[in-house]
Scaffold this motif. Structure first.
Motif, PDB file in Angstrom:
ATOM      1  N   ARG A  43      -8.783   3.957   6.550  1.00  0.00           N
ATOM      2  CA  ARG A  43      -9.293   4.879   5.531  1.00  0.00           C
ATOM      3  C   ARG A  43     -10.814   4.916   5.563  1.00  0.00           C
ATOM      4  O   ARG A  43     -11.431   5.974   5.432  1.00  0.00           O
ATOM      5  N   GLN A  44     -11.415   3.753   5.746  1.00  0.00           N
ATOM      6  CA  GLN A  44     -12.884   3.686   5.793  1.00  0.00           C
ATOM      7  C   GLN A  44     -13.427   4.394   7.035  1.00  0.00           C
ATOM      8  O   GLN A  44     -14.434   5.117   6.959  1.00  0.00           O
ATOM      9  N   SER A  84     -14.064  12.085  11.722  1.00  0.00           N
ATOM     10  CA  SER A  84     -12.726  12.642  11.898  1.00  0.00           C
ATOM     11  C   SER A  84     -12.284  12.538  13.346  1.00  0.00           C
ATOM     12  O   SER A  84     -13.114  12.549  14.268  1.00  0.00           O
ATOM     13  N   ALA A  90     -13.161   8.114   6.642  1.00  0.00           N
ATOM     14  CA  ALA A  90     -14.037   8.659   5.605  1.00  0.00           C
ATOM     15  C   ALA A  90     -15.380   9.078   6.185  1.00  0.00           C
ATOM     16  O   ALA A  90     -16.039   9.993   5.668  1.00  0.00           O
ATOM     17  N   GLU A 104       0.830  -1.210   0.000  1.00  0.00           N
ATOM     18  CA  GLU A 104       0.000   0.000   0.000  1.00  0.00           C
ATOM     19  C   GLU A 104       0.867   1.264   0.000  1.00  0.00           C
ATOM     20  O   GLU A 104       0.466   2.291  -0.557  1.00  0.00           O
ATOM     21  N   GLU A 140       1.996   8.949   7.996  1.00  0.00           N
ATOM     22  CA  GLU A 140       1.591   8.321   6.741  1.00  0.00           C
ATOM     23  C   GLU A 140       0.979   6.930   6.946  1.00  0.00           C
ATOM     24  O   GLU A 140       0.193   6.469   6.124  1.00  0.00           O
ATOM     25  N   GLN A 192      -2.823   5.687   6.421  1.00  0.00           N
ATOM     26  CA  GLN A 192      -3.392   5.632   5.080  1.00  0.00           C
ATOM     27  C   GLN A 192      -3.106   4.318   4.368  1.00  0.00           C
ATOM     28  O   GLN A 192      -3.671   4.055   3.306  1.00  0.00           O
ATOM     29  N   TYR A 193      -2.243   3.484   4.942  1.00  0.00           N
ATOM     30  CA  TYR A 193      -1.913   2.207   4.326  1.00  0.00           C
ATOM     31  C   TYR A 193      -2.785   1.067   4.859  1.00  0.00           C
ATOM     32  O   TYR A 193      -2.579  -0.088   4.502  1.00  0.00           O
ATOM     33  N   PRO A 225      -6.692  -0.068   4.780  1.00  0.00           N
ATOM     34  CA  PRO A 225      -8.030   0.222   4.247  1.00  0.00           C
ATOM     35  C   PRO A 225      -9.069   0.404   5.345  1.00  0.00           C
ATOM     36  O   PRO A 225      -9.999   1.219   5.192  1.00  0.00           O
TER      37      PRO A 225
END
Length: 365
Positions: free
Chosen positions: A261-262, A268, A265, A124, A252, A255-256, A258
Motif C-alpha cells: 500500500r505504501q 503506480s 501510494a 487485514e 485483492e 491491499q492486505y 501495508p
C-alpha cells in the motif's frame, strides 16, 4: 402482586425500547447485556422470536438487539429484532467488531515469520483495524525485542510488547481496547487466555500448558464469547489456529500488505491489473522481506479464483484438488456417470420391476 413486583414494574421504562448486546450464544439461548443503566437487571438470558427464525435471521455474538417482554424475576427475555450490523466476521462468527488484536509469543513457542505474515494478511482481509501484541517479552532480551520492533516496523506494524508475568505493557494494551469491540486471535499456546485473565480479573478461562515436545499449544478456547473490560469495551477470545485459510482474489491480495500500500501510494504500476510478479513497470517488485510471502499467498489466491470459477462453471474440464500443502489439477468426471446408485434408488427400481411383472402376469391371465 407483591410489593417487589410493583417496584420492578415501576423501574421499567415504558417509552424506551430495551436494547442490548449479545455476549454469548449457548444452543438456542442468548446472553444479552442490556444497554440501559437504570434497569432492575443488566443481563438477561433470551430466546429468539419465531418470526426471526422463519425469515432466516441469524443472531450472532456481538449483535445489537431489541428485547421484548422482559421477565425481571426470572432474568429472561425474547429477542424481537437484530439491529443493523456495521461489520460481520464468519470465522469467528461475531458481529460489530471494531478491531482485531493478533497475539503472538516471542518465545515458547517462538515466532515463525511466515505464520505471522499469514495471520496478518488474514486479519487485514477483514477490513478492520489490525494491531499486534507480542507476549512473553520477559523471556527474551531487550536487543531481541528491539530487533522485532524494527523488523515489524518495515512490515507496517508497531507491536505492543507484553509480559503477563511482569505485568508490563498491559496499560498500553488497555488503552487500545478501551470502548471498542475487539477480537483477539493468534496461534495456540501464545497466552491469549492468560492475557485475558490478567486484564479481566473476573474471567477464569482455561489455560493449558504448551506441549514441551512440539512447542505447539493446545486449543483452550472452543467457542466465541464477549468479555466486558473493566474500563469499558468488549473483548472476544477465539480458538487458536496454527494456519488460517486465505480466501481472497489475486487482485485483492496486494491491499492486505501495508508495504505494498505504501509503495503504490507513491508510484503506480505500468499495468492496472498488475499482479506484481514479472510484469514490466511494476512498482512493487523489489528487495523487501515479505515479497516472497506475497508470491506464495498469490498462488493460493489464484487457486481460490480457479475454484470459484469452477463452482460457477460445472462443465469445466479440469478441477482443482488440494493435496497436502499444495494444489493440483485433475480431470473432472462426467456428472452422475460414475456415481454409484443409492440404495434408495435401487429399492425403488426393484419395486417398479415387481409392479411391472405383476401387471404383465395379470394381463396374460
Amino acid at each position: 402482586m407483591s410489593s417487589d413486583d410493583k417496584v420492578l414494574e415501576e423501574d421499567q421504562p415504558d417509552q424506551e425500547p430495551l436494547t442490548g448486546t449479545v455476549l454469548a450464544v449457548q444452543a438456542n439461548f442468548y446472553w444479552v447485556r442490556l444497554h440501559q443503566k437504570s434497569l432492575p437487571k443488566s443481563l438477561l438470558l433470551c430466546t429468539r422470536r419465531t418470526r426471526l427464525k422463519k425469515i432466516g435471521q441469524r443472531v450472532m455474538v456481538g449483535d445489537r438487539v431489541l428485547i421484548e417482554e422482559p421477565d425481571w424475576n426470572g432474568d429472561r427475555g425474547a429477542i424481537s429484532q437484530v439491529l443493523q450490523r456495521r461489520s460481520e466476521l464468519d470465522r469467528p462468527p461475531i458481529a460489530n467488531v471494531d478491531q482485531i488484536l493478533l497475539v503472538f509469543a516471542l518465545a515458547s513457542p517462538t515466532i515463525e515469520p511466515y505464520q505471522l505474515s499469514r495471520f496478518l494478511v488474514k486479519a487485514e482481509s477483514t477490513g478492520l483495524a489490525v494491531s499486534l501484541a507480542l507476549s512473553k517479552s520477559d523471556l527474551v532480551s531487550q536487543d531481541e525485542q528491539q530487533g522485532w520492533k524494527e523488523r515489524l516496523a518495515e512490515w507496517g506494524y508497531h507491536p505492543i510488547f507484553i509480559s503477563v508475568r511482569q505485568k508490563s505493557g498491559l496499560d498500553e494494551l488497555k488503552q487500545y481496547l478501551n470502548d471498542k469491540i475487539t477480537v483477539a486471535s493468534g496461534p495456540s499456546g501464545v497466552g491469549k487466555s492468560s492475557l485475558i485473565n490478567q486484564i479481566i480479573p473476573s474471567v477464569d478461562l482455561r489455560v493449558n500448558a504448551v506441549s514441551g515436545k512440539l512447542e505447539k499449544g493446545r486449543h483452550t478456547t472452543r467457542h466465541v464469547e464477549l468479555f466486558e473490560l473493566p474500563t469499558g469495551g468488549l473483548l472476544a477470545d477465539t480458538p487458536g489456529f496454527n494456519q488460517p485459510d486465505l480466501f481472497c482474489l489475486p487482485q485483492e491480495l496486494a491491499q492486505y500488505f501495508p508495504e505494498i500500500r505504501q509503495k503504490l501510494a507513491g508510484k503506480s504500476c505500468q499495468f492496472s491489473d498488475c499482479l506484481h510478479r514479472d510484469e514490466p513497470g511494476c512498482a512493487v517488485r523489489g528487495d523487501w522481506e515479505r515479497y516472497e510471502h506475497y508470491l506464495d499467498f498469490l498462488e493460493d489466491a489464484i487457486a481460490y479464483e480457479i475454484q470459484v470459477h469452477q463452482q460457477t462453471d460445472p462443465d469445466e474440464a479440469l478441477k482443482l484438488k488440494s493435496k497436502g500443502k499444495g494444489t493440483q489439477f485433475e480431470p473432472r468426471l462426467e456428472a452422475k456417470k460414475y456415481r454409484r446408485e443409492s440404495r434408495k434408488n435401487q429399492q425403488q427400481s426393484l419395486r417398479k420391476l415387481d409392479i411391472e411383472k405383476l401387471m404383465k402376469s395379470e394381463e396374460d391371465e
